[in-house]
Write a protein that holds these residues in place. Structure first.
Motif, PDB file in Angstrom:
ATOM      1  N   GLN A 132       0.821  -1.209   0.000  1.00 57.80           N
ATOM      2  CA  GLN A 132       0.000   0.000   0.000  1.00 57.80           C
ATOM      3  C   GLN A 132       0.857   1.263   0.000  1.00 57.80           C
ATOM      4  N   HIS A 133       2.125   1.091  -0.360  1.00 62.60           N
ATOM      5  CA  HIS A 133       3.069   2.218  -0.499  1.00 62.60           C
ATOM      6  C   HIS A 133       3.326   2.929   0.829  1.00 62.60           C
ATOM      7  N   GLU A 134       3.302   2.182   1.901  1.00 64.20           N
ATOM      8  CA  GLU A 134       3.533   2.775   3.210  1.00 64.20           C
ATOM      9  C   GLU A 134       4.823   2.266   3.843  1.00 64.20           C
ATOM     10  N   ALA A 135       5.530   3.190   4.497  1.00 63.67           N
ATOM     11  CA  ALA A 135       6.648   2.848   5.378  1.00 63.67           C
ATOM     12  C   ALA A 135       6.267   3.299   6.778  1.00 63.67           C
ATOM     13  N   ARG A 136       6.628   2.494   7.748  1.00 69.45           N
ATOM     14  CA  ARG A 136       6.416   2.876   9.140  1.00 69.45           C
ATOM     15  C   ARG A 136       7.770   3.293   9.707  1.00 69.45           C
ATOM     16  N   ILE A 137       7.832   4.506  10.251  1.00 68.50           N
ATOM     17  CA  ILE A 137       9.104   5.090  10.658  1.00 68.50           C
ATOM     18  C   ILE A 137       9.047   5.501  12.125  1.00 68.50           C
ATOM     19  N   LYS A 138      10.087   5.123  12.858  1.00 70.50           N
ATOM     20  CA  LYS A 138      10.246   5.526  14.258  1.00 70.50           C
ATOM     21  C   LYS A 138      11.549   6.309  14.384  1.00 70.50           C
ATOM     22  N   VAL A 139      11.485   7.406  15.120  1.00 64.25           N
ATOM     23  CA  VAL A 139      12.655   8.251  15.309  1.00 64.25           C
ATOM     24  C   VAL A 139      12.932   8.390  16.788  1.00 64.25           C
ATOM     25  N   GLN A 140      14.187   8.237  17.163  1.00 64.88           N
ATOM     26  CA  GLN A 140      14.602   8.331  18.561  1.00 64.88           C
ATOM     27  C   GLN A 140      15.463   9.573  18.768  1.00 64.88           C
ATOM     28  N   PHE A 141      14.985  10.512  19.588  1.00 64.86           N
ATOM     29  CA  PHE A 141      15.771  11.673  19.996  1.00 64.86           C
ATOM     30  C   PHE A 141      16.033  11.526  21.498  1.00 64.86           C
TER      31      PHE A 141
ATOM     32  N   ASN B 153       5.048   6.974  -3.353  1.00 60.34           N
ATOM     33  CA  ASN B 153       4.682   6.261  -4.577  1.00 60.34           C
ATOM     34  C   ASN B 153       5.202   6.976  -5.825  1.00 60.34           C
ATOM     35  N   ARG B 154       6.454   7.440  -5.764  1.00 56.30           N
ATOM     36  CA  ARG B 154       7.095   7.991  -6.968  1.00 56.30           C
ATOM     37  C   ARG B 154       8.593   7.715  -6.909  1.00 56.30           C
ATOM     38  N   ALA B 155       9.067   6.882  -7.814  1.00 56.53           N
ATOM     39  CA  ALA B 155      10.485   6.517  -7.860  1.00 56.53           C
ATOM     40  C   ALA B 155      11.209   7.447  -8.820  1.00 56.53           C
TER      41      ALA B 155
ATOM     42  N   SER C 182      10.116   9.615  -2.830  1.00 55.80           N
ATOM     43  CA  SER C 182      10.362   8.251  -2.374  1.00 55.80           C
ATOM     44  C   SER C 182       9.291   7.334  -2.937  1.00 55.80           C
ATOM     45  N   ASP C 183       9.633   6.049  -2.980  1.00 57.85           N
ATOM     46  CA  ASP C 183       8.698   5.062  -3.504  1.00 57.85           C
ATOM     47  C   ASP C 183       8.822   3.800  -2.669  1.00 57.85           C
ATOM     48  N   VAL C 184       7.720   3.360  -2.108  1.00 57.29           N
ATOM     49  CA  VAL C 184       7.694   2.123  -1.325  1.00 57.29           C
ATOM     50  C   VAL C 184       6.653   1.201  -1.940  1.00 57.29           C
ATOM     51  N   SER C 185       7.107   0.018  -2.304  1.00 61.53           N
ATOM     52  CA  SER C 185       6.218  -0.991  -2.862  1.00 61.53           C
ATOM     53  C   SER C 185       6.878  -2.341  -2.622  1.00 61.53           C
ATOM     54  N   GLU C 186       6.258  -3.401  -3.095  1.00 63.11           N
ATOM     55  CA  GLU C 186       6.905  -4.698  -2.968  1.00 63.11           C
ATOM     56  C   GLU C 186       7.979  -4.899  -4.031  1.00 63.11           C
ATOM     57  N   SER C 187       8.188  -3.865  -4.839  1.00 65.92           N
ATOM     58  CA  SER C 187       9.313  -3.859  -5.768  1.00 65.92           C
ATOM     59  C   SER C 187      10.582  -3.374  -5.075  1.00 65.92           C
ATOM     60  N   HIS C 188      10.439  -2.311  -4.261  1.00 68.03           N
ATOM     61  CA  HIS C 188      11.610  -1.739  -3.578  1.00 68.03           C
ATOM     62  C   HIS C 188      11.156  -0.695  -2.562  1.00 68.03           C
TER      63      HIS C 188
END
Length: 595
Positions: A33-42, A112-114, A119-125
Motif C-alpha cells: 500500500q506504499h507505506e513505510a512505518r518510521i520511528k525516530v529516537q531523539f 509512490n514515486r520513484a 520516495s517510492d515504497v512498494s513490494e518492488s523496492h
C-alpha cells in the motif's frame, strides 16, 4: 501495546548507541500500500520544547515540494511510553513540550514515486530520497544519524547507499546534512564495481541496479558506465576525493519508475521507465554521464548561492546556466568521446537544443543568469494557473549547454579548450570546495583564455542575451549551420485543429491575433478536420497569406496570417578539407583519456 513497543525502542537505542545520536528505524510491512512505518529516537535532549520538521526542498532541486503532505498517523512518546502532545507550528513543523529529555516519534509515510526527488515504497523496492522520507530535529543537526532498516527477507531486499555501512541493516551519517544528501535504494538489485585512482589512493565506483534485464545486459551497460567515468576524469585530470573512497550509482530502470537523475556528494540516483532490454535502454547512459559530471561541477565546484543548501526554502542561484548547463554540454560530448554515439548522432542530439535556445523569444526578457533564477518556478515545481513560459523562459540546462558549446569553440579558436578552463576552476575552487561567484568564473576565464575573451563572453552572452556567431565558431571544426528560408512558418502549434501553444511572440500567428485554444474551422475557405501544424504550410511559401476561420469562446472569427520564414537551423558535418579542421574536430570530439 504501543507504549511498550515505544519503551523497548528507546531502551534498545540507548543501550546500543550510548552517545547522543538520532536513530531512525524504518519498516515496510505494508509496502503493498506504499507505506513505510518510521520511528525516530531523539535522546539526551537539552532543549524543551523540541522542534521537529520535514524538509520542504531536496538537494539538487530548487523548488519547494512540501514533503510533509505524505506523512500521517504521527505520534510522540517520552521515555516512559507516555504520549506527548504535538503542537503544530506551521504546515511542516511541530513542537514537543515536557519530554523530559527523550522523544520517540512514530509516523507513517506514503511514498509512490520513484525518481530523484521523492520516495517510492512498494513490494518492488523501498526507494528513499531522505528529505522526502524523514522528519528531523534541526537542533540536533550535528549529531550522528543512524538508520536501521527492517529489510524484507521475503523480497530478498538489500541496501545500496553512500551512507556508512555498520552491518547489513544499519547505516550511519556523520550529521544531518550528510544524511539528507544520501539517498537509499533497498531492493533485490545487482551490483557491479571497478577501481579508479583517487587523490589519496584507490577508490571504488559501484553501480547498484534494480532492473529486470538480467546480468548479461547489465554487464554491457556497465562497460558504458566505465567508459563515461574514465572520460569525465580526463576532463578534470583527476577524480574527486570521494568520502569513504566510494561512489555509488543508484539505478532503477523499470516501467513504474519516473525518468530522472539527481546528483549527490558520493552517489547519484538514475531512474528511467526505459528498461535495458528495450531498444532505447542504452539511452540511459546519457543520464549517467550527466550525473557523474556533477561529482565535480555542482557537488564540489559549487556556486556560493547554493552553499549551504537550505532544506526549508526554495534555493535560488544565478549560476545554474554553468552548474547545470555546462554539465549538459558535456553530457553528449562525453558520449561521443567514449564512442557510445558517433559524430552524426552527436550533431543530431544538439540540433534541437540549438534551435530551442537561439529561436526563443525568451531571450528578450531574461539573460542566462535571470533564467537560472527562475528555477524555483520550473524545477519540478507545480501550480495550476497557466503560464507563458514557452515565450518567456529558456531552460538553464539548454541555455548553458549552448553557452558551453560556444565558449569551447571560442577557446579552441585561441588554442585553448573548455576542458582546460574546467580543470583550472577545479584547482582553484572545486578541489578545496571553495564556493565560487559569477565574478570568480569570469576572472578565472580571463586568467585562462584572456581578458578580452572573458569580457566578451560574460558581457554579451551571460549578462546579456546575444547570440554568438556560430558559423564562424563552427568553421574551425567543419560544421555548417543553415536555415531553410523557403520553408513557411506560422509560430503556432496545431493539434487536431486546435492551437495548442501560446503563439510565438512576434511570430505570424501572434501578429494575426491567434490565441491558444482557438479551433480552426477552415483554411482559405476550405473546411478542415483533424488539422495539424504542417498540414496547411507544407506547400506554402513565406510571404503568402492564409485566411483562417476559427472558433473562440463559441464565436466564429476570421483571421489572416502572413506566413513567415522558418527560423530553424540544421547543423551539418562538412567534409574535412584540411588537416587543421581534422585535427580540431578530433581534439574536440575525440577521446581525451587516451592522450
Amino acid at each position: 501495546m504501543k507504549p511498550l513497543i515505544t519503551s523497548l525502542f528507546i531502551l534498545t537505542s540507548l543501550l546500543t548507541f550510548g552517545q547522543p545520536t538520532v536513530t531512525y528505524h524504518l519498516s515496510f510491512e505494508n509496502a503493498s500500500q506504499h507505506e513505510a512505518r518510521i520511528k525516530v529516537q531523539f535522546n539526551q535532549l537539552d532543549n524543551d520544547p523540541l522542534l521537529i520538521t520535514m524538509s520542504r526542498s531536496s538537494p539538487g532541486r530548487y523548488a519547494l515540494h512540501e514533503f510533509v503532505k505524505n506523512v500521517y498517523d504521527l505520534h510522540a512518546f517520552n521515555a516512559e511510553g507516555e504520549e506527548l502532545k504535538l503542537i503544530r507550528k506551521d504546515p511542516y513543523s511541530w513542537e514537543l513540550k515536557g519530554h523530559n529529555g527523550t522523544v520517540a516519534l512514530h509516523y507513517t509515510l506514503f511514498a509512490n514515486r520513484a525518481d530523484g526527488t521523492y520516495s517510492d515504497v512498494s513490494e518492488s523496492h523501498a526507494h528513499l530520497n531522505i528529505p522526502a522520507t524523514l522528519i528531523y530535529a534541526p537542533a540536533l543537526a550535528d549529531r550522528e544519524q543512524v538508520l536501521n532498516f527492517n529489510l524484507r527477507e521475503d523480497l530478498k531486499w538489500k541496501v545500496a547507499t553512500q551512507l556508512v555501512k555498520e552491518d547489513e541493516d544499519t547505516y550511519t551519517a556523520p550529521n544531518l546534512y550528510y544524511l539528507m544528501d544520501s539517498p537509499v535504494e533497498i531492493s533485490d538489485h545487482e551490483v557491479r564495481s571497478f577501481k579508479i585512482d583517487g587523490p589519496q589512493g584507490e577508490q571504488t565506483i559501484e553501480f547498484a541496479l534494480h532492473h529486470r534485464g538480467g546480468s548479461m545486459i547489465f554487464d554491457e551497460f556497465f562497460e558504458g558506465v566505465k567508459k563515461i567515468v574514465t572520460e569525465e576524469i580526463a576532463v578534470y585530470g583527476k577524480a574527486p576525493e570521494f568520502d569513504y573512497d566510494r561512489y555509488t550509482f543508484l539505478g532503477c530502470y523499470l516501467p513504474w519508475a519516473s525518468g530522472d537523475g539527481m546528483e549527490h556528494r558520493n552517489s547519484t540516483i538514475v531512474t528511467s521507465s526505459r528498461e535495458l532490454t528495450s531498444p532505447e535502454g542504452m539511452r540511459n547512459l546519457s543520464t549517467v554521464a550527466h550525473e557523474f559530471f556533477h561529482a565535480w561541477n555542482v557537488e564540489r565546484l559549487r556556486p556560493k548561492s547554493l552553499e549551504p543548501f537550505d532544506f526549508q526554502k526554495a534555493n535560488m542561484s544565478g549560476a545554474l546556466w554553468f552548474a547545470e548547463g555546462f554539465t549538459s554540454y558535456y553530457t553528449n560530448l562525453i558520449l561521443k568521446r567514449t564512442g557510445i554515439i558517433d559524430e552524426a548522432a552527436y550533431l543530431e542530439s544538439i540540433t534541437p537544443t540549438f534551435n530551442y535556445v537561439w529561436n526563443s523569444p525568451g531571450r528578450q526578457f531574461f539573460n542566462p543568469v535571470e533564467m537560472s533564477q527562475q528555477a524555483p518556478f520550473v524545477d519540478a515545481a507545480t501550480s495550476v494557473d497557466p503560464v507563458n513560459r514557452g515565450n518567456t523562459f529558456i531552460s538553464y540546462y539548454s541555455y548553458g549547454h549552448m553557452l558551453g558549446l560556444s565558449l569551447d569553440l571560442s577557446l579552441r579558436n585561441n588554442g585553448k579548450t573548455l576542458d582546460g578552463y574546467m580543470s583550472l576552476l577545479w584547482e582553484k575552487y572545486g578541489k578545496e570546495e571553495k564556493p565560487y561567484t559569477l565574478e570568480n568564473l569570469q576572472t578565472t576565464l580571463a586568467e585562462y583564455g584572456g581578458k578580452a575573451l572573458a569580457e566578451e563572453f560574460f558581457e554579451n552572452y551571460v549578462y546579456d542575451s546575444k547570440m554568438p556567431d556560430y558559423n564562424d565558431l563552427f568553421s574551425l571544426v567543419g560544421i555548417q549551420a543553415q536555415r531553410n528560408k523557403d520553408r513557411a512558418f506560422t509560430g503556432m502549434t496545431v493539434n487536431n485543429s486546435v492551437v495548442s501553444n501560446y503563439p510565438v511572440i512576434g511570430g505570424p500567428a501572434a501578429q494575426a491575433g491567434i490565441s491558444k485554444g482557438d479551433k480552426i474551422l477552415s483554411v482559405n475557405n476550405n473546411p478542415v478536420d483533424n488539422l495539424h501544424t504542417d498540414d496547411f504550410t507544407k506547400d506554402m511559401k513565406p510571404g503568402q497569406e492564409i485566411i483562417l476561420e476559427i472558433e473562440r469562446y463559441g464565436q466564429k472569427i476570421t483571421k489572416s496570417i502572413t506566413l513567415g520564414s522558418d527560423p530553424k537551423y540544421t547543423l551539418e558535418l562538412m567534409p574535412i578539407e584540411s588537416e587543421k579542421t581534422g585535427t580540431a574536430r578530433t581534439s574536440w570530439l575525440g577521446a581525451q583519456s587516451e592522450k
